[in-house]
Design an enzyme around this catalytic site. Sequence first.
Site, PDB file in Angstrom:
ATOM      1  N   SER A 109      37.032  33.905  32.069  1.00 29.08           N
ATOM      2  CA  SER A 109      35.407  33.177  32.326  1.00 29.08           C
ATOM      3  C   SER A 109      34.696  33.464  31.162  1.00 29.08           C
ATOM      4  O   SER A 109      34.083  34.605  31.222  1.00 29.08           O
ATOM      5  CB  SER A 109      34.692  33.481  33.579  1.00 29.08           C
ATOM      6  OG  SER A 109      35.578  33.094  34.661  1.00 29.08           O
TER       7      SER A 109
ATOM      8  N   HIS B   7      35.817  27.594  31.881  1.00 29.92           N
ATOM      9  CA  HIS B   7      37.454  27.711  31.443  1.00 29.92           C
ATOM     10  C   HIS B   7      37.782  26.293  30.753  1.00 29.92           C
ATOM     11  O   HIS B   7      37.635  25.237  31.418  1.00 29.92           O
ATOM     12  CB  HIS B   7      38.186  27.899  32.702  1.00 29.92           C
ATOM     13  CG  HIS B   7      38.189  29.367  33.277  1.00 29.92           C
ATOM     14  ND1 HIS B   7      39.156  30.280  32.904  1.00 29.92           N
ATOM     15  CD2 HIS B   7      37.253  29.868  33.983  1.00 29.92           C
ATOM     16  CE1 HIS B   7      38.784  31.324  33.623  1.00 29.92           C
ATOM     17  NE2 HIS B   7      37.707  31.155  34.262  1.00 29.92           N
TER      18      HIS B   7
ATOM     19  N   HIS C  60      44.023  30.420  38.663  1.00 28.91           N
ATOM     20  CA  HIS C  60      43.420  31.127  39.837  1.00 28.91           C
ATOM     21  C   HIS C  60      44.364  30.829  41.264  1.00 28.91           C
ATOM     22  O   HIS C  60      44.486  29.674  41.594  1.00 28.91           O
ATOM     23  CB  HIS C  60      41.903  31.329  39.991  1.00 28.91           C
ATOM     24  CG  HIS C  60      41.221  31.732  38.927  1.00 28.91           C
ATOM     25  ND1 HIS C  60      40.693  30.864  37.971  1.00 28.91           N
ATOM     26  CD2 HIS C  60      40.754  32.849  38.629  1.00 28.91           C
ATOM     27  CE1 HIS C  60      40.288  31.482  37.209  1.00 28.91           C
ATOM     28  NE2 HIS C  60      40.010  32.643  37.441  1.00 28.91           N
TER      29      HIS C  60
ATOM     30  N   TYR D 146      42.892  31.309  43.873  1.00 27.29           N
ATOM     31  CA  TYR D 146      41.914  30.558  44.983  1.00 27.29           C
ATOM     32  C   TYR D 146      41.606  29.142  44.768  1.00 27.29           C
ATOM     33  O   TYR D 146      41.015  28.298  45.388  1.00 27.29           O
ATOM     34  CB  TYR D 146      40.410  31.339  44.948  1.00 27.29           C
ATOM     35  CG  TYR D 146      39.634  31.329  43.333  1.00 27.29           C
ATOM     36  CD1 TYR D 146      39.027  30.078  43.072  1.00 27.29           C
ATOM     37  CD2 TYR D 146      39.799  32.383  42.586  1.00 27.29           C
ATOM     38  CE1 TYR D 146      38.740  30.059  41.774  1.00 27.29           C
ATOM     39  CE2 TYR D 146      39.082  32.350  41.407  1.00 27.29           C
ATOM     40  CZ  TYR D 146      38.432  31.096  40.892  1.00 27.29           C
ATOM     41  OH  TYR D 146      37.999  31.166  39.707  1.00 27.29           O
ATOM     42  N   GLU D 147      42.125  28.627  43.612  1.00 24.33           N
ATOM     43  CA  GLU D 147      42.050  27.044  43.245  1.00 24.33           C
ATOM     44  C   GLU D 147      43.120  26.413  44.039  1.00 24.33           C
ATOM     45  O   GLU D 147      43.178  25.056  43.941  1.00 24.33           O
ATOM     46  CB  GLU D 147      42.092  26.921  41.511  1.00 24.33           C
ATOM     47  CG  GLU D 147      41.221  27.322  40.910  1.00 24.33           C
ATOM     48  CD  GLU D 147      41.252  27.295  39.328  1.00 24.33           C
ATOM     49  OE1 GLU D 147      40.971  26.398  38.537  1.00 24.33           O
ATOM     50  OE2 GLU D 147      42.075  28.103  38.813  1.00 24.33           O
TER      51      GLU D 147
ATOM     52  N   ALA E 293      36.366  38.530  33.824  1.00 23.16           N
ATOM     53  CA  ALA E 293      35.004  38.779  34.088  1.00 23.16           C
ATOM     54  C   ALA E 293      35.260  39.632  35.406  1.00 23.16           C
ATOM     55  O   ALA E 293      35.842  39.284  36.301  1.00 23.16           O
ATOM     56  CB  ALA E 293      34.186  37.604  34.201  1.00 23.16           C
TER      57      ALA E 293
ATOM     58  N   MET F 130      38.986  38.639  40.503  1.00 26.61           N
ATOM     59  CA  MET F 130      39.649  37.412  41.196  1.00 26.61           C
ATOM     60  C   MET F 130      41.207  36.987  40.468  1.00 26.61           C
ATOM     61  O   MET F 130      41.599  36.057  40.601  1.00 26.61           O
ATOM     62  CB  MET F 130      38.932  36.455  41.727  1.00 26.61           C
ATOM     63  CG  MET F 130      37.796  36.518  42.460  1.00 26.61           C
ATOM     64  SD  MET F 130      36.702  35.307  42.896  1.00 26.61           S
ATOM     65  CE  MET F 130      35.220  35.972  43.538  1.00 26.61           C
ATOM     66  N   SER F 131      41.350  37.811  39.542  1.00 23.47           N
ATOM     67  CA  SER F 131      42.693  37.486  38.502  1.00 23.47           C
ATOM     68  C   SER F 131      43.411  38.565  38.131  1.00 23.47           C
ATOM     69  O   SER F 131      43.401  39.702  38.729  1.00 23.47           O
ATOM     70  CB  SER F 131      41.710  36.417  37.417  1.00 23.47           C
ATOM     71  OG  SER F 131      41.053  37.544  36.764  1.00 23.47           O
TER      72      SER F 131
ATOM     73  N   ASN G  49      28.486  42.071  36.422  1.00 18.18           N
ATOM     74  CA  ASN G  49      27.260  41.993  37.406  1.00 18.18           C
ATOM     75  C   ASN G  49      27.790  43.508  38.222  1.00 18.18           C
ATOM     76  O   ASN G  49      28.902  43.662  38.045  1.00 18.18           O
ATOM     77  CB  ASN G  49      27.323  40.897  38.192  1.00 18.18           C
ATOM     78  CG  ASN G  49      28.703  40.682  38.893  1.00 18.18           C
ATOM     79  OD1 ASN G  49      29.590  40.105  38.545  1.00 18.18           O
ATOM     80  ND2 ASN G  49      28.977  41.243  40.441  1.00 18.18           N
TER      81      ASN G  49
ATOM     82  N   HIS H 247      27.923  32.848  40.161  1.00 20.25           N
ATOM     83  CA  HIS H 247      28.789  32.595  38.895  1.00 20.25           C
ATOM     84  C   HIS H 247      28.143  32.155  37.666  1.00 20.25           C
ATOM     85  O   HIS H 247      28.216  32.523  36.749  1.00 20.25           O
ATOM     86  CB  HIS H 247      29.773  31.347  39.204  1.00 20.25           C
ATOM     87  CG  HIS H 247      30.834  31.076  38.320  1.00 20.25           C
ATOM     88  ND1 HIS H 247      31.585  31.783  37.792  1.00 20.25           N
ATOM     89  CD2 HIS H 247      30.973  29.889  37.416  1.00 20.25           C
ATOM     90  CE1 HIS H 247      32.517  31.633  36.801  1.00 20.25           C
ATOM     91  NE2 HIS H 247      32.080  30.120  36.668  1.00 20.25           N
TER      92      HIS H 247
HETATM   93  N1  HPA Z   1      33.763  40.166  42.407  1.00 18.77           N
HETATM   94  C1  HPA Z   1      34.604  39.591  42.163  1.00 18.77           C
HETATM   95  N2  HPA Z   1      35.028  38.772  40.885  1.00 18.77           N
HETATM   96  C2  HPA Z   1      34.112  38.832  40.125  1.00 18.77           C
HETATM   97  C3  HPA Z   1      32.779  39.321  40.204  1.00 18.77           C
HETATM   98  C4  HPA Z   1      32.560  40.339  41.436  1.00 18.77           C
HETATM   99  O1  HPA Z   1      31.548  40.773  41.586  1.00 18.77           O
HETATM  100  N3  HPA Z   1      32.212  39.313  39.013  1.00 18.77           N
HETATM  101  C5  HPA Z   1      32.880  38.460  38.292  1.00 18.77           C
HETATM  102  N4  HPA Z   1      34.064  38.295  38.842  1.00 18.77           N
END
Ligand code: HPA
Length: 269
Positions: free
Chosen positions: A30, A61, A83, A85-86, A113, A209-210, A233, A244
């Site tokens: 990302s 992306h 991903h 989740y997609e 990320a 998530m990847s 974050n 996001h």
């Molecule tokens: N959690 C999961 N995936 C992420 C996060 C998060 O806080 N930040 C960026 N991708």
Amino acid sequence: MTLMDKIKETAAFLQDKGISAPEFGLILGSGLGELAEEVENAIVVDYADIPNWGQSTVVGHAGKLVYGNLAGRKVLALQGRFHFYEGNPMEVVTFPVRVMKALGATGIIVTNAAGGIEFGPGSLMLISDHINMTGQHPLIGENLDEFGPRFPDMSDAYTGAYRARARKVAAELELELQEGVYLGVTGPSYETPAEIRAFRTLGASAVGMSTVPEVIVAAHSGLKVLGISAITNFAAGFQEELNHEEVVEVTQGIKENFKNFVKAVLAEL
Ligand code: HPA
């Protein structure tokens, strides 16, 4: 068509486009896809044109494959990954890694990320290891013996020798580089504060998530791996709210450091 037939078909398609013998695969997470714009003598292929390939649907992306020279190395860069989740099956999520291997790559650099548990926003974290909390496994099903064994070793999935070189490069660039364990979930929701407290107890430094599926498949096939997380974050419970847009925005701030670092490391791998 079997998975092996698909891998061969896609590799042959890319070879016909002039994409042969990449040294390194580059999976850009990302907001980190810009690095592919610096590839010289680039051959660019839209994901939509590649047989057996998934489609990228996430903001940040681009959905392009870029082949050419970066930092003096032949790279095959993916601007955007698939991903789970997609709604992509694990076979699709990890397909590009298999194609990279089939084309002759010896190593991959996987970037993402991630939410920080041990480190704060703006940090770059070398991934030393992972915890698979997706509840999935990309190697379930018939084993592809051409790629690797049924029960692959994951002891050095994030290649120690690559990490040593990455640390040395960071020191030379006077770049602060953290190192820690990436815990992979499926998403797409961010985690709850209770989950993050649990993950911290389990030894996670960051959550995302990847990456986990791709690295398992890479390790299975003997590809060496360098993993880098851009911490965007504080994970849930350590800051007010998560979204996001913030992830993309913080990535903007890290990306110059990120690009310089990846290019300098590539030259040394
Ligand atoms: N959690 C999961 N995936 C992420 C996060 C998060 O806080 N930040 C960026 N991708």
